[in-house]
Every structure is written in C-alpha cells, then in structure tokens.
Design an enzyme around this catalytic site. Sequence first.
Site, PDB file in Angstrom:
ATOM      1  N   ASP A 308      14.818 -10.903   0.711  1.00 38.84           N
ATOM      2  CA  ASP A 308      13.450 -10.465   0.954  1.00 38.84           C
ATOM      3  C   ASP A 308      12.702 -11.402   1.900  1.00 38.84           C
ATOM      4  O   ASP A 308      12.822 -12.626   1.807  1.00 38.84           O
ATOM      5  CB  ASP A 308      12.714 -10.406  -0.394  1.00 38.84           C
ATOM      6  CG  ASP A 308      11.259 -10.040  -0.249  1.00 38.84           C
ATOM      7  OD1 ASP A 308      10.967  -8.872   0.063  1.00 38.84           O
ATOM      8  OD2 ASP A 308      10.399 -10.929  -0.439  1.00 38.84           O
ATOM      9  N   GLU A 378      15.831  -8.383   5.008  1.00 38.72           N
ATOM     10  CA  GLU A 378      14.604  -7.624   5.258  1.00 38.72           C
ATOM     11  C   GLU A 378      13.690  -8.429   6.168  1.00 38.72           C
ATOM     12  O   GLU A 378      13.311  -9.556   5.832  1.00 38.72           O
ATOM     13  CB  GLU A 378      13.875  -7.313   3.948  1.00 38.72           C
ATOM     14  CG  GLU A 378      12.622  -6.473   4.161  1.00 38.72           C
ATOM     15  CD  GLU A 378      11.380  -7.014   3.464  1.00 38.72           C
ATOM     16  OE1 GLU A 378      10.449  -6.219   3.239  1.00 38.72           O
ATOM     17  OE2 GLU A 378      11.338  -8.227   3.169  1.00 38.72           O
TER      18      GLU A 378
END
Length: 685
Positions: A308, A378
């Site tokens: 993330d 991401e």
Amino acid sequence: MRAAPHVTAVAGDMSNSVEAKDGMENPEFQMEERESREVIVTNFSAGPADTVEASAYSQIQPYAGMPREVLLIYSHRARYRLPRELIFWLIIACTLALVALTVTVVALSPRCLSWWQSSPVYQVYPRSFRDGDGDGVGDLRGIREKLDHFQYLNIKAIWISPFYTSPMKDFGYDVEDFRDVDPIFGTMQDFEDLLTAMHEKGLKMIMDFIPNHTSDKHPWFQKSRENVEPYSNYYVWTNCSIDKPPNNWVSVFGNSSWTYDPLRKQCYLHQFLKEQPDLNFHNPDVKREMTDIIHFWLEKGVDGFRMDAVKHMLEAQHLRNEPQVDPEQPPETVDTEFELHHDYTYTQVGMHDILRGFRVVMDTYSREPGRYRFMVTESYDYEEIDKTMMYYSTDFIKEGDFPFNFYLLDLPQGLSGTRAHELVDLWMSNMPKGKWPNWVVGNHDKPRMSSSAGKEYIRAINMLMLTLPGTPTTYYGEEIGMENVHINISDIQDPFGKFNPNSSRDPQRSPMQWSSGLNAGFSENQTGTWLPIHPDYLTVNVETEKGNSSSVLEQYRRLSHLRESELALHRGWMCYIWKDTNVFAYLREMDGLRRAYLVLLNFGEAAKTDLAFIKELPSDLTVHTSTIPVNNGKRYSKSDIPTGKGEGLVLEFSSYQRFHPGHKSECYISEPACYLGALNILYQC
C-alpha cells in the site's frame, strides 16, 4: 519305446559342445531329463503316434527352470540372438527419442502462467462483504461463508483489505498491531480457519500490507514519543513550534503533513491522517521490523501482498519546501496535495531498494511448487506513468509482479471508444517489453463504475477488463453492477470525506448485496449495518441475478470461464483494429490456433462498424457472447457489425491467417507462444 532314438540324437548333437557335455553329465540335469522322459512317455501312451515328434521337439525347447548351460546353447543361436538384439536396440532408440522429444518440448515450451496471471483478482473490503456474527459489520467469518461465490465466478485470487488491529481512524489502514486481527473482524483463529478453507478450495489469499505508516496507538510510536531507544528514530521527527510546521508539505487528506507532539515537543510527519505517523525507512531497524512482519504472515501461509501507498515510503531528509504548482498562489492557502509538486515526498531514491528487499524475502517462500508468493504495488502516479512502470521487475532484479493499473478508472471522463483505446494504449505502450499487464476499474478509493460511467455500460466495461491481455481486478459488487449509495453529510464516516464531503469514499463501500432479504443478505443485525444499503438491492443482488443469462453476474461468469479456457484470450496477441467515438475493437489471436476472437465494445451510441478493410478477417463472424444475450449465436458480416448503446460483443471466427505479423505497431503480447495442434501443445515462437 520310440523316445530313446530321439534322445540319442539329441545327445549326439550335444556332444559337439563342451557345454552340452557338461550339462549332460550334470546329475541335476540328468534327474530333470528322466522326469521329462516319464512325462513324455505318459503323453505318448495317451496320444496318437504322430504326436511323438512334436512332443520330442517340445522337450528340447528352452523352458522355465532350464540350467544355465543349456540356456547358453540356445542363446547363441541366430534365431534367438538377433530378435533379442533388435528388440534391445529398438528399446534404446525409442528411449533416446522420447528423452530428446521431452527435452525439446520442455526447452521450447513457454513458461506456465502463474496463479495470479490465470485468474482475475477479487478485492474484498471486509467491513462490507459479509457479516458473520450479526453486528452489522463484515468480518473474516463472513468471507469464509461466501467462498463458494468466488468458485462460481471462476475466481481463484482474493485480495482482502486490512484486518489488522486498528483504532479504525482510516478503517484499518492505521495499524496498531501488525501481528493480530482486530476484534471487529474476528480472531487469529478465524483468520487461520479462513486461510485453510481457501486453500482447500484452491483459492489464494492476498493481504494488504501497509509499510508507510502505523497508527499513533502503535507501541512503537508511543515509545518513540517518549524517546525510548531504539524507537526514538522509528518515525520522522523534527523541531518545530506548535503553530509553525517545519515546511509546506501537505497531507493526502489535506492540510499540513506535520503535527506537533506535546510530549516529545517536536513535530512528526504523517502523509495521511495525523493518527497515521510515517515510519522512518532511513532507519535500518525499521526495515528489519517491517521485514519480520512479512515473514510472520508468510509463515502463516498467505500467498501474496498488496503493498500500500509505496511512493510515500521515503522522504527527503533535508525537509525543504516543495514547489507550488501555481507559484503565484499565496503559500498560506496551499492545503491539498495537488497544489504542490511532490519532489521531496514521493518516489524518493532508495524506495525501490526497500521493495526489492521485500521481494527477496517473498522469493524464499516461493520455492515450493505451486506456492509462488505474489507482490503487487499501489501507487497513484497519474500523468507520471513512467514512475509507475518502475515497479515492474527488470531483467536483472525482481520487484513487483506488476503495479496496479488505475488508468481505466478515468474511463468515465469523456467516455467513448476513442477514450477506451487511449487508456488501454497508455499502459500497453509504456509497459516494459515482456511484462504482464493488469486492469482495474474500481476499488475502495474510487467511485463505482456503474455510477460514474452509467449502469448501461457496466457490462461492456466488465467485458473489456476480462478480454484484454493480463490480470483483471474486480472490486466486490462490480460483478453484479452495484452502484454508489447516497450518504448524508452528517453520516459520513470516511476521514477524507469529513475533510471534503465531495471526496467521501463511503458511497462505494456500502454492504455487498447478496439477496433481496433483510439487509440484502449482508447481515442478520436487526438494527442496521455500518453503512446504508443501496435501495436497488431488491433487484441488484447475487441471488436474483444467478441463473439469469442477461444479468451482469452471469455475463461476468461466462466471460471469466471463457478467458480461462481460450488460449487466444489469456495468453495470445492483442491487436487494435478500430476506434471511433462509439466503438473500440481489438483482436485476440494465437499463432497455430484457428480459433480467434474479435472484441467490439460500444461506449457511445448505437452504431454499425465496417471492418471490410481488415483482410485478415473472414467475411462473416459469429457472436460468441453479447451483453445482449438475444444476439448470441448471430452471424454478422464484417462490413456491417451492429452494436447497441453499451453493448459488448465477443465474435468468434476460424482462420490461420493472422493479423499481428503485418501490424506490429498495433499489437502486443507478453510472452509469444504458438500452438501445435497435432500434439496439442504450446511452444515458443
């Protein structure tokens, strides 16, 4: 007796050989011979005279139990030796041929697709997927109850958003304990039961990993505030005053990225909420701690990680002001991330080295066949797509298997066939050669495609995602056409939405619609659910759509199975052949395979498309799958292919004539392969 002369003759023959003589003088052989004679005499007395010769002949044939000496007599005779030698050399030749063929097939065969390439990835937002304990909030037990749904859709890879222990200021992305499960979602035993059940069904689990920051409730941060070693330098601290941050850096959620801590009397950096302090990855101890957490979950058996917010992991240590997008803007009014050029906080030197270190750890767990550990990153890089492509592995060092491709999320902005082509080609033309593409049309941060593009286009968008080369990622509910739910400003729970109600992410996080029953089958809670359920749940739900060939669900399932079963779709060439205001069309084909597909998608108004100029296409094509099921099986002339508004067509045809050899600039493939029908195999070409 008539047997005696025969035996004498045999003895005479044998006297010509030393071996025969030794054999005849062998007492054991003589005893066996006498026993044979008795049997023969008995047979002679019982049968006619003309069988004597045959019986005598059978007496001297090799038989089981014959002594070595006699066996040697017969083994040297040409009529026995030659066939044996021929058979021996034939076996050797066949063995060598099979080995050579096996080596050739292995050497020429393309690499088998891994599990993250062969299946779509399905994102589960656990708070909203299924409530297993009746408290109105989704949990791990609820996910376990619905594993058959993934099998029904032919999906084998499940990405689950964070379920770590958390104060839930950012719904799990503010982690208090990386090694435990938040009670809202269940227990560690619930996690282990879920993982076991998934593996038993052949499903893979991808976890969310949040390396950039922790919760301010994390023990590391509490000790860092108190200057307790070795934690004092686990976060990014600098001197400042209560009302004057050290620079102009702005948080993703708006306002300053710095917050003053009265205990330590310094400011700490947070690129998200103030409750999410940034870890200091310039500190080797932090890298070691986060690597140990990866080990922890890999030891549990998870199959991969989504990394993330990776571009935020490092920041420049000089802490200079970042340049403004508008130099004329008063500095005191800069309070959103898009008003600055993030030269010192995004994608800093050394960030990729950290990710490559994570990859090395994951590779040590990937040695067991069938247990490859997947890593996806991401990073929203917007127009700086070259930065996104750097997350792919290179020829000399591994990093991510792919970075998430968020560019199709912009499809509703100027929706058209030309726009679809532009966004697909943006990725394909920038992707490093030989790498694997991927496609995302929804997630927990962006509005649902049914709402932003229009529900009349959701079937065509799903068809686009499932027929392009690469891995499609489906956000929960997209397979049934869920839309954003309306949330009153007073009911907003998303921290981003509290700062800017127009940017609230709550609408796309409403509970999954399983049935037309209580709470859409999401929860048995009589007092409601954590977010309201969309009022269209009576007709838009899994139970109602299942078995209905015209539903979004059944068309998704049909295409998912088609993608897996057809070589041309999951590892063949993709070639653009048409784009205009209404229609985007491309071919999927493979060398050596007669069957190929033309995908034609309408993102505008009803239109007719003339592809007569494509000489590689046959005159007529058959509709394999249409988003309007009554059109399935129809035949269309390539010079007149009709599509309705929002209709998608997968047209099938047979031909050995391929399009890609003469149009290299319009065609893409990750790993070229050819099909050999005679042996039903693939080989590199």
